[in-house]
Design a protein around this motif. Sequence first.
Motif, PDB file in Angstrom:
ATOM      1  N   PHE A 276       6.326 -14.791   2.636  1.00 23.08           N
ATOM      2  CA  PHE A 276       6.320 -13.315   2.337  1.00 23.08           C
ATOM      3  C   PHE A 276       6.627 -12.982   0.995  1.00 23.08           C
ATOM      4  O   PHE A 276       6.051 -12.135   0.131  1.00 23.08           O
ATOM      5  CB  PHE A 276       7.369 -12.745   3.332  1.00 23.08           C
ATOM      6  N   SER A 277       7.464 -13.505   0.166  1.00 21.04           N
ATOM      7  CA  SER A 277       7.870 -13.221  -1.141  1.00 21.04           C
ATOM      8  C   SER A 277       6.703 -13.727  -2.179  1.00 21.04           C
ATOM      9  O   SER A 277       6.108 -12.994  -3.003  1.00 21.04           O
ATOM     10  CB  SER A 277       9.094 -14.024  -1.633  1.00 21.04           C
ATOM     11  N   MET A 278       6.115 -14.737  -1.695  1.00 17.63           N
ATOM     12  CA  MET A 278       4.771 -15.022  -2.445  1.00 17.63           C
ATOM     13  C   MET A 278       3.800 -14.265  -2.305  1.00 17.63           C
ATOM     14  O   MET A 278       3.146 -13.703  -3.179  1.00 17.63           O
ATOM     15  CB  MET A 278       4.226 -16.486  -2.035  1.00 17.63           C
ATOM     16  N   GLN A 279       3.576 -13.578  -1.103  1.00 19.82           N
ATOM     17  CA  GLN A 279       2.499 -12.828  -0.738  1.00 19.82           C
ATOM     18  C   GLN A 279       2.673 -11.235  -1.570  1.00 19.82           C
ATOM     19  O   GLN A 279       1.765 -10.794  -2.045  1.00 19.82           O
ATOM     20  CB  GLN A 279       2.379 -12.302   0.723  1.00 19.82           C
ATOM     21  N   LEU A 280       3.921 -10.704  -1.505  1.00 17.43           N
ATOM     22  CA  LEU A 280       4.442  -9.716  -2.159  1.00 17.43           C
ATOM     23  C   LEU A 280       4.082  -9.831  -3.884  1.00 17.43           C
ATOM     24  O   LEU A 280       3.586  -9.107  -4.397  1.00 17.43           O
ATOM     25  CB  LEU A 280       5.923  -9.224  -1.714  1.00 17.43           C
ATOM     26  N   ALA A 281       4.458 -10.946  -4.251  1.00 18.68           N
ATOM     27  CA  ALA A 281       4.387 -11.251  -5.507  1.00 18.68           C
ATOM     28  C   ALA A 281       3.062 -10.975  -5.869  1.00 18.68           C
ATOM     29  O   ALA A 281       2.506 -10.519  -6.969  1.00 18.68           O
ATOM     30  CB  ALA A 281       4.854 -12.656  -5.921  1.00 18.68           C
ATOM     31  N   LEU A 282       1.762 -11.807  -5.289  1.00 17.54           N
ATOM     32  CA  LEU A 282       0.533 -11.907  -5.584  1.00 17.54           C
ATOM     33  C   LEU A 282       0.058 -10.495  -5.398  1.00 17.54           C
ATOM     34  O   LEU A 282      -0.714 -10.000  -6.524  1.00 17.54           O
ATOM     35  CB  LEU A 282      -0.015 -12.906  -4.640  1.00 17.54           C
ATOM     36  N   LEU A 283       0.507  -9.836  -4.355  1.00 14.07           N
ATOM     37  CA  LEU A 283      -0.189  -8.573  -4.327  1.00 14.07           C
ATOM     38  C   LEU A 283       0.376  -7.533  -5.198  1.00 14.07           C
ATOM     39  O   LEU A 283      -0.510  -6.565  -5.977  1.00 14.07           O
ATOM     40  CB  LEU A 283       0.207  -7.665  -2.874  1.00 14.07           C
ATOM     41  N   SER A 284       1.523  -7.417  -5.794  1.00 14.86           N
ATOM     42  CA  SER A 284       2.031  -6.737  -6.825  1.00 14.86           C
ATOM     43  C   SER A 284       1.313  -6.920  -8.038  1.00 14.86           C
ATOM     44  O   SER A 284       0.891  -5.898  -8.993  1.00 14.86           O
ATOM     45  CB  SER A 284       3.672  -7.110  -7.244  1.00 14.86           C
ATOM     46  N   LEU A 285       1.094  -8.318  -8.339  1.00  8.91           N
ATOM     47  CA  LEU A 285       0.146  -8.680  -9.725  1.00  8.91           C
ATOM     48  C   LEU A 285      -1.121  -7.948  -9.634  1.00  8.91           C
ATOM     49  O   LEU A 285      -1.641  -7.572 -10.552  1.00  8.91           O
ATOM     50  CB  LEU A 285       0.004 -10.439  -9.487  1.00  8.91           C
ATOM     51  N   LYS A 286      -1.682  -8.061  -8.391  1.00 10.91           N
ATOM     52  CA  LYS A 286      -3.185  -7.609  -8.250  1.00 10.91           C
ATOM     53  C   LYS A 286      -3.082  -5.885  -8.646  1.00 10.91           C
ATOM     54  O   LYS A 286      -4.080  -5.569  -9.309  1.00 10.91           O
ATOM     55  CB  LYS A 286      -3.788  -7.903  -6.973  1.00 10.91           C
ATOM     56  N   ASN A 287      -2.182  -5.396  -7.880  1.00 10.53           N
ATOM     57  CA  ASN A 287      -1.869  -3.945  -8.267  1.00 10.53           C
ATOM     58  C   ASN A 287      -1.838  -3.704  -9.637  1.00 10.53           C
ATOM     59  O   ASN A 287      -2.386  -2.738 -10.292  1.00 10.53           O
ATOM     60  CB  ASN A 287      -0.550  -3.628  -7.503  1.00 10.53           C
ATOM     61  N   LYS A 288      -1.036  -4.434 -10.552  1.00  4.86           N
ATOM     62  CA  LYS A 288      -0.481  -4.181 -11.783  1.00  4.86           C
ATOM     63  C   LYS A 288      -2.040  -4.291 -12.627  1.00  4.86           C
ATOM     64  O   LYS A 288      -2.097  -3.528 -13.466  1.00  4.86           O
ATOM     65  CB  LYS A 288       0.249  -5.327 -12.123  1.00  4.86           C
ATOM     66  N   TYR A 289      -2.794  -5.315 -12.247  1.00  8.41           N
ATOM     67  CA  TYR A 289      -3.871  -5.430 -12.989  1.00  8.41           C
ATOM     68  C   TYR A 289      -5.019  -4.389 -12.750  1.00  8.41           C
ATOM     69  O   TYR A 289      -5.667  -3.979 -13.679  1.00  8.41           O
ATOM     70  CB  TYR A 289      -4.565  -6.766 -12.789  1.00  8.41           C
ATOM     71  N   GLU A 290      -5.170  -3.889 -11.377  1.00  8.49           N
ATOM     72  CA  GLU A 290      -6.107  -3.111 -11.058  1.00  8.49           C
ATOM     73  C   GLU A 290      -5.972  -1.920 -11.272  1.00  8.49           C
ATOM     74  O   GLU A 290      -6.790  -0.978 -11.870  1.00  8.49           O
ATOM     75  CB  GLU A 290      -6.484  -3.287  -9.467  1.00  8.49           C
ATOM     76  N   VAL A 291      -4.826  -1.381 -10.654  1.00  4.82           N
ATOM     77  CA  VAL A 291      -4.789   0.296 -10.449  1.00  4.82           C
ATOM     78  C   VAL A 291      -4.533   0.856 -12.014  1.00  4.82           C
ATOM     79  O   VAL A 291      -5.179   1.972 -12.209  1.00  4.82           O
ATOM     80  CB  VAL A 291      -3.429   0.302  -9.592  1.00  4.82           C
ATOM     81  N   LYS A 292      -3.651   0.304 -12.859  1.00  4.42           N
ATOM     82  CA  LYS A 292      -3.158   1.169 -13.908  1.00  4.42           C
ATOM     83  C   LYS A 292      -4.308   1.057 -15.093  1.00  4.42           C
ATOM     84  O   LYS A 292      -4.091   1.928 -15.899  1.00  4.42           O
ATOM     85  CB  LYS A 292      -1.751   0.591 -14.331  1.00  4.42           C
ATOM     86  N   LYS A 293      -5.092   0.180 -14.936  1.00  7.56           N
ATOM     87  CA  LYS A 293      -5.890  -0.017 -16.322  1.00  7.56           C
ATOM     88  C   LYS A 293      -7.205   0.332 -16.349  1.00  7.56           C
ATOM     89  O   LYS A 293      -7.951   0.016 -15.301  1.00  7.56           O
ATOM     90  CB  LYS A 293      -5.589  -1.440 -16.807  1.00  7.56           C
TER      91      LYS A 293
ATOM     92  N   GLN B 152       0.745  -1.333  -0.112  1.00  2.03           N
ATOM     93  CA  GLN B 152       0.002   0.018   0.050  1.00  2.03           C
ATOM     94  C   GLN B 152       0.899   1.286   0.164  1.00  2.03           C
ATOM     95  O   GLN B 152       0.463   2.078  -0.740  1.00  2.03           O
ATOM     96  CB  GLN B 152      -1.037  -0.054   1.231  1.00  2.03           C
ATOM     97  N   LYS B 153       1.947   1.380   0.837  1.00  9.08           N
ATOM     98  CA  LYS B 153       2.638   2.386   0.929  1.00  9.08           C
ATOM     99  C   LYS B 153       3.762   2.610  -0.125  1.00  9.08           C
ATOM    100  O   LYS B 153       4.103   3.567  -0.414  1.00  9.08           O
ATOM    101  CB  LYS B 153       3.527   2.436   2.269  1.00  9.08           C
ATOM    102  N   ASP B 154       4.174   1.647  -0.878  1.00 10.58           N
ATOM    103  CA  ASP B 154       5.303   1.123  -1.971  1.00 10.58           C
ATOM    104  C   ASP B 154       4.778   0.275  -2.865  1.00 10.58           C
ATOM    105  O   ASP B 154       5.541  -0.807  -3.028  1.00 10.58           O
ATOM    106  CB  ASP B 154       6.476   0.892  -1.140  1.00 10.58           C
ATOM    107  N   PRO B 155       3.932   0.419  -3.690  1.00 12.81           N
ATOM    108  CA  PRO B 155       3.145  -0.452  -4.822  1.00 12.81           C
ATOM    109  C   PRO B 155       4.275  -0.684  -5.629  1.00 12.81           C
ATOM    110  O   PRO B 155       4.015  -2.330  -5.884  1.00 12.81           O
ATOM    111  CB  PRO B 155       2.223   0.294  -5.598  1.00 12.81           C
ATOM    112  N   LEU B 156       5.392  -0.224  -5.844  1.00 16.34           N
ATOM    113  CA  LEU B 156       6.333  -0.783  -6.913  1.00 16.34           C
ATOM    114  C   LEU B 156       7.514  -1.365  -6.198  1.00 16.34           C
ATOM    115  O   LEU B 156       8.404  -1.589  -6.757  1.00 16.34           O
ATOM    116  CB  LEU B 156       6.495   0.046  -7.974  1.00 16.34           C
TER     117      LEU B 156
END
Lengths: 88, 586
Positions: free
Chosen positions: B220-237, A61-65
Amino acid sequence: MKVISSTNDGFVISEKDLELRGSGEFFGTKQHGIPEFKIANLFEDIGILKLVQGLAIQIIQKDPLLEKRENELLKKLVNDKFKDRIEI
Amino acid sequence: MIDLKKDIKYIKGVGPNRATLLNKLGIYTLKDLITYFPREYEDRGNSKNISEIEDGQEALICAYPVGRMNEIKIRGNLTLCKLVVRDETATCQITWYNQPYLKNVFKQNIRYKFYGKVSKKYGKIEMQSPVYEEEQSNKNTGKIIPIYPLTYNLSQNVIRKIIENGLNEVSGKLEETLPKYILDEYKLYDYNTAIKEIHFPNSFANFNLAKKRLVFEELFSMQLALLSLKNKYEVKKTGIEFSKDVKMSEIIDTLPFKLTKAQLRVLEEIDKDMEDSKPMNRLLQGDVGSGKTVVALIAAYKAVKSGYQATIMAPTAILASQHLETFNDILKDSGIRCELLISGISKKKKENILSRLENGEIDILIGTHAILEENVKFNKLGLVVTDEQHRFGVRQRSAIALKGKNPDVLVMTATPIPRTLALILYGDLDISIIDELPPNRKKIETYAVTKGMEQRVNNFISKNIEEGRQCYVVCPLVEENDEIDAKSVMEIYENYKNNVFSNYRVEYLHGKMKSKEKEEIMENFKNGNIDILVSTTVIEVGVNVPNSNIMVIENAERFGLAQLHQLRGRVGRRRISIILYFEISW
C-alpha cells in the motif's frame, strides 16, 4: 532450461521467471531497481496488490497530497519509507 | 515514546560484537531488528510418537533417556555424543557432534522434548543434533518457532533471543502506521499485534493475519508513493509542445533499415506525448536488440527540429560512445550536432563542450552520469532520455529534468517485466512496449550442456577464435568460495590462460575492479584485442561487441531466467549467428 532454450521473447521469459522464483528474487536483483520487499511477494500477494492499488487510487484522487487529517498516518508512512527517493 | 532509531548495540543481549554481526544483516536500529522478519517457521508445537515419524522429517518427540550418554572420540578433534531415548512406542538414538558438555545434562527420570531431523534406516530411528529442553519448558519447543534468514555467525537461538528482547522493549508501544478506517474496513491487525505475531505466532492462523497486515502495509505504501509521484509530475506542470510541423517520418525515411510495427506504434505514442503540453513521462520497454536506441534518436530529432536540445544519458561510457556513433551515423546529413560528455575527457575539451552546450551550439548531448553535474547547463533542454534507468532512480531523473523547464522524459529499459505487473509497479509512468524484434535478426541458438561436453565446447570455442571471433565466459562468482559450489572468474581465467586456451588472449573482468580498469578491458574486447573474456555478470547491458558470437555461462542454474536472457543479449547483436552454451551441474 527448456524455457530459455526454446524462446527469445523476453516477456515470455520474465513471466516464467516470476512464476518460478517469486518476486523476492525477481525484484531483489537490482536489475529492476524496485525496492526490495521485506515481506511481500508480488507473485503470491498479487491479490493484496490489486486491492491496495484500487484503494490507493481512491485515496489519492480525493486527497492528492494526503493532507486530510484521516490520512495523516499515510503521509507519514510514505515519507518514512520513501523519503530518500521521492518527496511528496 | 520509544526510540525506534536506538542503536542495536544497546539492546539487551547484543553488545558490540553481536552488533557487528547484526549490522552485516542490515540491522542497525531497534526498528530494523523488529522488522527483520522470519524466513520460515517450524511447528514445534505438537509432539509425535517415535514410531510414527517418517524418514527425513523434522519432528518433536517427548522421551526419557535410556542409560547414560555415550561419548565417542573419533580422530583427535571430533567427539560424538550418543544418547538413546524412548517413549511409549519406540526408541530413538540421538547424536550430537562436539558438544561434550552435554554429557551430564540429561537425567534418566526426567522427560525431555527433542526437536530435530529424523533418519530411519533398516528400522533404526536416529535424530541428529536436536534442540532439547525439559518437558515443562517452552523456550525452544512447544510452539511455532521462527527461523530467520542468513544469520552468519549468529545462531538461530541467539537471534531469536535478541529479537525477543527487542520486542519486549516495544511491546504494545509501537505507533500505529495505518489509519483506523483502513484497519476496520479490511479487518487488519493493529501494528503491535502484527509485529508480535509475525515473530512469535501463537497459531498459524494468527501468523496469516499478521502477514496479511504487513504485506498490505508494504504494498500500500508503495502504491501511494507511486501515485503521488505520478500526480506530482502530471498535474502541476505545463511542459513543452513540440512542433506539429516536424514530422518523425522525415528522419524515418532516411533510415537504412525498416522499422518494425512495434517501433512505429511506440513512436506514435511518443509523438503524441511530445506534441501535448503535458510533460511526457514515459517508460519504453523492449528487449535487447529491439531497437530502442533508434526510437530515442527519432524523438531527439523531433525535439531538435522543434528548436530544443535533447540529452541521452547512458549507464556507462562505452554505451554512451556507442550511442554517439549511431547518432552521428544516422544524423550525418541532418545538420544536427551531437557531442559526447563522459568523465574521462580532458578538462579543455570538457570546458569547450560546456560552453557550446550553454550557447546552444550542441543539439544532442550524449553521456553518462557526468551530465548530472551542476556545471552542465543547457540552453534550451526539451527532451531527456535515460537509458537503463533504475526504477525509483527518481531523484536522478528529476535532477536531469531540472536542467530544462519541464522537459519531456523518456526512460528506456531492456528488462522486460510482465505486463500485468508493469501497470501496477510503474504507476508513475506511461508505458510503451516494443514487443517485436527486427525481422533480419537470427534466433539466438541456445544449448544446455553438462560438464561432460566440456571438450566439445572448448573445441568449438577454438574453432571460432581461429575464424577471428570472440567469446564471453560468464561465471557466478569472482573468487573461489568454499561455501558455494560454483565456478569463479579467477578459477576459469587461470585454467584458460595457463592450460586450455594458453595460445589465445584471455582476460578477466569483474565488479570489484576499478571502473577505469573495467572500461579499458571492455574497450580492448570491443576492439578485438581479447579473444576470451571471463567475467561475472558485470558485462553491461547493450554493450555491442558484434564480433563476439559465443557465450559460455558456467553454472547457469545459478542465474534467473530473465538474467540469462539479458546475458545472451550481449553476444553479437548483428550479422553473426549466435550460439550460446550453458554448463550446468545437474
